[in-house]
Design an enzyme around this catalytic site. Structure first.
Site, PDB file in Angstrom:
ATOM      1  N   ASN A  14       0.826  -1.211   0.000  1.00 67.76           N
ATOM      2  CA  ASN A  14       0.000   0.000   0.000  1.00 67.76           C
ATOM      3  C   ASN A  14       0.852   1.250   0.000  1.00 67.76           C
ATOM      4  O   ASN A  14       2.061   1.202   0.253  1.00 67.76           O
ATOM      5  CB  ASN A  14      -0.869   0.065   1.270  1.00 67.76           C
ATOM      6  CG  ASN A  14      -1.898  -1.035   1.355  1.00 67.76           C
ATOM      7  OD1 ASN A  14      -2.380  -1.528   0.344  1.00 67.76           O
ATOM      8  ND2 ASN A  14      -2.231  -1.418   2.581  1.00 67.76           N
ATOM      9  N   THR A 220       1.451 -11.360  20.163  1.00 65.59           N
ATOM     10  CA  THR A 220       2.147 -10.108  20.448  1.00 65.59           C
ATOM     11  C   THR A 220       1.290  -9.253  21.369  1.00 65.59           C
ATOM     12  O   THR A 220       0.066  -9.189  21.227  1.00 65.59           O
ATOM     13  CB  THR A 220       2.470  -9.345  19.151  1.00 65.59           C
ATOM     14  OG1 THR A 220       1.258  -9.084  18.424  1.00 65.59           O
ATOM     15  CG2 THR A 220       3.405 -10.164  18.272  1.00 65.59           C
ATOM     16  N   LEU A 221       1.954  -8.567  22.309  1.00 65.79           N
ATOM     17  CA  LEU A 221       1.255  -7.833  23.368  1.00 65.79           C
ATOM     18  C   LEU A 221       1.682  -6.374  23.424  1.00 65.79           C
ATOM     19  O   LEU A 221       1.610  -5.734  24.477  1.00 65.79           O
ATOM     20  CB  LEU A 221       1.524  -8.508  24.722  1.00 65.79           C
ATOM     21  CG  LEU A 221       1.168  -9.995  24.816  1.00 65.79           C
ATOM     22  CD1 LEU A 221       1.680 -10.585  26.111  1.00 65.79           C
ATOM     23  CD2 LEU A 221      -0.339 -10.180  24.688  1.00 65.79           C
ATOM     24  N   THR A 253       2.577   2.372  14.253  1.00 70.90           N
ATOM     25  CA  THR A 253       2.210   1.893  12.925  1.00 70.90           C
ATOM     26  C   THR A 253       3.288   0.985  12.353  1.00 70.90           C
ATOM     27  O   THR A 253       4.462   1.361  12.298  1.00 70.90           O
ATOM     28  CB  THR A 253       1.988   3.078  11.957  1.00 70.90           C
ATOM     29  OG1 THR A 253       1.006   3.961  12.502  1.00 70.90           O
ATOM     30  CG2 THR A 253       1.529   2.584  10.597  1.00 70.90           C
ATOM     31  N   ASP A 257       4.152  -5.649  11.952  1.00 65.18           N
ATOM     32  CA  ASP A 257       4.742  -6.163  10.714  1.00 65.18           C
ATOM     33  C   ASP A 257       6.250  -6.277  10.836  1.00 65.18           C
ATOM     34  O   ASP A 257       6.858  -7.233  10.331  1.00 65.18           O
ATOM     35  CB  ASP A 257       4.391  -5.251   9.535  1.00 65.18           C
ATOM     36  CG  ASP A 257       2.901  -5.150   9.299  1.00 65.18           C
ATOM     37  OD1 ASP A 257       2.182  -6.117   9.612  1.00 65.18           O
ATOM     38  OD2 ASP A 257       2.449  -4.109   8.804  1.00 65.18           O
ATOM     39  N   HIS A 290       9.941   6.066  16.071  1.00 67.04           N
ATOM     40  CA  HIS A 290       9.946   6.967  14.919  1.00 67.04           C
ATOM     41  C   HIS A 290       8.596   6.886  14.221  1.00 67.04           C
ATOM     42  O   HIS A 290       7.883   5.891  14.337  1.00 67.04           O
ATOM     43  CB  HIS A 290      11.070   6.594  13.949  1.00 67.04           C
ATOM     44  CG  HIS A 290      12.414   6.495  14.601  1.00 67.04           C
ATOM     45  ND1 HIS A 290      13.196   7.591  14.876  1.00 67.04           N
ATOM     46  CD2 HIS A 290      13.102   5.417  15.063  1.00 67.04           C
ATOM     47  CE1 HIS A 290      14.316   7.208  15.472  1.00 67.04           C
ATOM     48  NE2 HIS A 290      14.293   5.889  15.591  1.00 67.04           N
ATOM     49  N   GLY A 292       5.885   6.583  11.093  1.00 67.35           N
ATOM     50  CA  GLY A 292       5.773   5.830   9.849  1.00 67.35           C
ATOM     51  C   GLY A 292       5.960   4.344  10.064  1.00 67.35           C
ATOM     52  O   GLY A 292       6.303   3.881  11.158  1.00 67.35           O
ATOM     53  N   SER A 296      10.409   3.802   9.573  1.00 67.70           N
ATOM     54  CA  SER A 296      10.883   3.665  10.952  1.00 67.70           C
ATOM     55  C   SER A 296      11.727   2.415  11.168  1.00 67.70           C
ATOM     56  O   SER A 296      12.316   2.252  12.244  1.00 67.70           O
ATOM     57  CB  SER A 296       9.688   3.626  11.904  1.00 67.70           C
ATOM     58  OG  SER A 296       8.981   2.397  11.805  1.00 67.70           O
TER      59      SER A 296
END
Length: 304
Positions: A14, A220-221, A253, A257, A290, A292, A296
């Site tokens: 994206n 994940t936490l 954000t 990932d 950071h 983005g 980042s």
């Protein structure tokens, strides 16, 4: 055909339109933002970049449109040396994510799939062999995910985010399944066929997921780290809690990932799952300091 690839990501790409604001708006409310950024994103592309920066020879297989966003979407992957030969360029628009981030680093995200919606079974089958550890997410059609599972040559890391309906036979082949605490409860409800969303503690949910047939699960936490659940040689479930590195977060954000991509990279290098998850958590902690997603991600591993 991919050659000498350690990690292959089949997934979404994206362009992120990120608005930075003091607080997120409520329903029907307009809030003035301080600024905005136009950056590459998409769960698949993010994970591919993270895997490459974490040291794996990586290929990304996905789709972009024929618009000006396509170059932005793939730019940082190309710079990092991610193999892009099998990215399809389709008619129409590249996927877009509209992201709002508040002063506490919380975010809300709306995704317009665009070209990602073309990554169905025929498109994935046309890509051919999938080498190395395969990483999948929930931002492409379920038929494309199933086709990728069928073409996998090694273990599959499944980050089913967003949580979409996927056949049990594919869900239980994930090794590991990676999900945050909310996603883990949704996937458990799907596997158990329950009408209710479990409110059990995360270790219990992880154990229940393994009881449904999964051999390993990573929950994940966020700022609390992660849980790793896996079957031992006697068929019992071992659960290990890995604490997070304490940092001052400014934007979360793409952190999930980053975790998944780094996890896959370390698995490709032969690390046991707990060690790979510990590395991935430290990698992800660097990104939340950071703004983005891809911007980042650390370009050096010296501070891990």
């Amino acid at each position: 055909m991919a050659t000498n690839v350690q990690v292959t990501i089949v997934g979404s790409s994206n362009v992120d339109i990120t608005a930075l604001m003091d607080r997120l708006p409520g329903p029907g409310e307009t809030v003035l933002a301080d600024s905005y950024r136009l950056t590459p994103g998409g769960k698949g592309a993010n994970q591919a970049l993270a895997a490459a920066l974490a040291g794996a020879r990586t290929e990304f297989i996905g789709a972009v449109g024929n618009d000006s966003h396509a170059e932005i979407a793939l730019g940082q992957l190309a710079e990092a040396g991610v193999k892009l030969d099998r990215v399809a360029h389709t008619d129409g628009a590249t996927g877009v994510a509209i992201i709002s981030v508040d002063a506490q680093a919380e975010n809300s995200i709306a995704v317009i799939s665009g070209a990602n919606a073309t990554m169905d079974a025929p498109a994935v089958n046309a890509a051919g062999e999938l080498s190395g550890i395969l990483v999948l997410q929930g931002e492409i059609p379920a038929s494309g995910i199933r086709a990728a599972f069928d073409a996998a040559r090694e273990q599959v890391v499944l980050n089913l985010a967003p949580v979409i309906e996927l056949d049990r036979e594919y869900l239980v082949r994930a090794n590991p399944l990676v999900a945050n605490e909310h996603e883990a409860a949704l996937i458990l409800r799907q596997l158990e066929g329950s009408a209710e969303l479990s409110t059990d503690p995360e270790p219990v949910i992880a154990r229940r997921l393994c009881a449904q047939g999964l051999s390993s699960v990573v929950v994940t936490l966020g700022g609390e780290g992660c849980l790793v659940a896996s079957l031992d040689g006697d068929g019992k479930v071992d659960v290990t809690r890995i604490p997070a590195r304490k940092v001052e977060a400014v934007d979360t954000t793409g952190a999930g990932d980053a975790f998944t991509g780094a996890l896959a990279a370390r698995l490709a290098h032969g690390d046991p799952l707990v060690e790979a998850a510990d590395f991935a958590g430290r990698f992800a902690a660097l990104t939340v300091q950071h703004h983005g997603a891809q911007a980042s991600y650390p370009r050096s591993l010296e501070n891990l």
